[in-house]
Design a protein around this motif. Structure first.
Motif, short mmCIF file in Angstrom:
data_model
loop_
_atom_site.label_atom_id
_atom_site.label_comp_id
_atom_site.label_asym_id
_atom_site.label_seq_id
_atom_site.Cartn_x
_atom_site.Cartn_y
_atom_site.Cartn_z
N LEU A 87 0.87 -1.19 -0.03
CA LEU A 87 0.04 -0.07 0.08
C LEU A 87 0.85 1.02 -0.12
O LEU A 87 0.72 2.21 -0.77
N GLY A 88 1.86 1.17 0.84
CA GLY A 88 2.55 2.33 1.04
C GLY A 88 3.43 2.67 -0.15
O GLY A 88 3.37 3.78 -0.64
N HIS A 89 4.02 1.45 -0.72
CA HIS A 89 5.04 1.68 -2.03
C HIS A 89 4.17 2.41 -2.98
O HIS A 89 4.60 3.26 -3.81
N ARG A 90 3.07 2.04 -3.43
CA ARG A 90 2.12 2.17 -4.44
C ARG A 90 1.64 3.66 -4.27
O ARG A 90 1.73 4.61 -5.30
N LEU A 91 1.20 4.30 -3.13
CA LEU A 91 0.62 5.48 -2.95
C LEU A 91 1.91 6.52 -2.94
O LEU A 91 1.67 7.64 -3.37
N ILE A 92 2.84 6.05 -2.48
CA ILE A 92 4.01 6.90 -2.25
C ILE A 92 4.69 7.31 -3.71
O ILE A 92 4.94 8.18 -4.13
N THR A 93 4.61 6.10 -4.49
CA THR A 93 5.25 6.47 -5.70
C THR A 93 4.16 7.21 -6.59
O THR A 93 4.42 8.26 -7.29
N TRP A 94 2.98 7.12 -6.37
CA TRP A 94 1.64 8.01 -6.97
C TRP A 94 1.88 9.22 -6.72
O TRP A 94 1.85 10.02 -7.57
N PHE A 95 1.95 9.39 -5.47
CA PHE A 95 2.10 10.92 -4.88
C PHE A 95 3.38 11.63 -5.37
O PHE A 95 3.47 12.69 -5.80
N ASP A 96 4.35 10.96 -5.41
CA ASP A 96 5.86 11.20 -5.82
C ASP A 96 5.46 11.97 -7.50
O ASP A 96 6.03 12.90 -7.70
N ASP A 97 4.78 10.98 -8.25
CA ASP A 97 4.74 11.18 -9.52
C ASP A 97 3.81 12.54 -9.72
O ASP A 97 3.91 13.30 -10.80
N LEU A 98 3.16 12.88 -8.84
CA LEU A 98 2.05 14.09 -8.99
C LEU A 98 2.83 15.18 -8.64
O LEU A 98 2.39 16.31 -9.03
N ASP A 99 3.69 15.18 -7.77
CA ASP A 99 4.53 16.33 -7.26
C ASP A 99 3.70 17.39 -6.76
O ASP A 99 3.56 18.33 -7.37
#
Length: 410
Positions: free
Chosen positions: A200-212
């Motif tokens: 959960l954390g890996h996917r959401l952190i990746t998603w949020f990082d891409d959104l900047d």
């Protein structure tokens, strides 16, 4: 029974002038606040999905994170083995002639079927969870062992009903000490919860990082029911809120995150129903804006008095001498088994907690501390455990992990 209640028309008009009509002062404040935040990114998390509304009518983007994601039911099924056996012992204690035998027989059959279906190929080729890459054999071995252990206790209980008690479940299954228990199931429950939280954390952190995102201004709502009816209604008990804060890396103001258990919830996203997600954006923006607008009156009205500053509770360290806890205890590292197991008890006993959130915050923070790279994490209950012969892999006594340095920062 009729109630004869007099209502003064003049007072009623005064009441409506502020809050009781569509043109009231309170509504106008909400609308003004909503307009002021019309271009601000809004994040809404439901029990299954997370949506980002960029603002100014731009379409949302959605990331599924729980029921709609790979491996959730498989991991949860293994997590449930501990509560399932404890429940059977409790049912038998309450009603020795009741339905515990039927429940035990069904659990035994389902466990055997799961063991047959389990394999490294299942996890690597079919379930295919990106953050688990390289650990598929270890996960298959752990699950095989969990099933074998469960079957052993169930078979003995059905043959000798006197064996099935809370004490024997703890001794021979959950905790030990028992010579036939190389890895207690408590550790496996922690491992499955950690794996879920890590993914959960890996996917959401990746998603949020891409959104900047501009986290300092972002609006966040945790909407609707999260888990059991009483769970996840505070910042400290809501695992999704914890992951969002971890992803923001300290940049999201606490006051910008609202937990709204009675807010409307868009349908689970299936890749085609984006219009249903978009339709609720005005309601969400008005909800957040209205709540924050009222809160912000405090500074206008009471300048010079102490202001409210929301904060997350400090985690308290626990040890064998600790008698009670009221919040999640601190975890000093992935081998802090007293704290990790204490968290398992807390999420069962505290109705505010999400059962699957026992270690989600810890997993998310570990990801942030290790550049969001799951391969760098030490997974408690999976890595470094002496799992015996596995029918899933045919390898005996394999230790799947790099060692964990007790001096590592947690």
């Amino acid at each position: 029974m009729a109630f004869d209640i007099y209502e003064s028309p003049a007072f009623a008009r005064l009441f409506r002038a502020y809050t009781g009509s569509a043109r009231s002062v309170g509504i106008q404040l909400t609308l003004a606040s909503e307009q002021a935040h019309a271009a601000t990114p809004l994040i809404v998390a439901t029990s299954s999905d997370l949506a980002l509304y960029p603002g100014r009518g731009a379409p949302p983007t959605v990331e599924g994170f729980r029921l709609s994601t790979r491996g959730f039911k498989e991991l949860t099924a293994v997590s449930h083995l501990g509560p399932a056996l404890a429940s059977l012992a409790r049912i038998k204690e309450l009603d020795p002639h009741g339905p515990w035998r039927e429940g035990a027989a069904e659990l035994l059959a389902a466990t055997r079927e799961t063991r047959e279906a389990n394999s490294p190929a299942l996890w690597r080729d079919l379930i295919r969870i990106e953050s688990f890459a390289g650990r598929e054999e270890a996960i298959a071995d752990m699950i095989d062992y969990s099933c074998v252990l469960t079957e052993r206790v169930l078979e003995r209980s059905l043959q000798d009903p006197a064996y099935l008690t809370a004490a024997t479940v703890r001794r021979d299954f959950l905790e030990g000490p028992s010579p036939d228990l190389p890895v207690p199931l408590n550790r496996i429950m922690v491992a499955t919860f950690f794996l879920f939280g890590m993914d959960l954390g890996h996917r959401l952190i990746t998603w949020f990082d891409d959104l900047d995102l501009p986290w300092e201004d972002a609006m966040v709502i945790i909407a609707g029911r999260q888990g059991r009816p009483t769970a996840g209604v505070t910042r400290d008990s809501n695992s999704v809120a914890g992951v969002i804060h971890a992803a923001a890396r300290g940049r999201l103001p606490e006051r910008n995150l609202l937990i709204a258990p009675h807010a409307p919830v868009f349908p689970m996203y299936d890749g085609t129903n984006l219009d249903a997600v978009s339709a609720l954006e005005p309601d969400y923006r008005r909800l957040w804006s209205g709540v924050r607008a009222t809160c912000e009156l405090g500074e206008q009205m009471f300048d010079g008095y102490p202001r409210f500053e929301p904060s997350r509770s400090a985690r308290r360290r626990v040890g064998p001498g600790t008698v009670t806890v009221s919040e999640m205890p601190a975890v000093t590292g992935p081998t802090d088994w007293f704290a990790l197991t204490s968290r398992l008890r807390l999420v069962l006993e505290d109705p505010r907690q999400l059962l699957s959130g026992a270690v989600t915050d810890f997993a998310a923070q570990q990801l942030v501390d290790h550049d969001n790279d799951p391969s760098k994490l030490f997974i408690p209950g999976l890595d470094g455990e002496p799992y015996p012969l596995s029918t899933a892999t045919g390898v005996a006594g394999r230790n799947h992990s790099r060692g964990y340095d007790e001096g590592e920062a947690s």
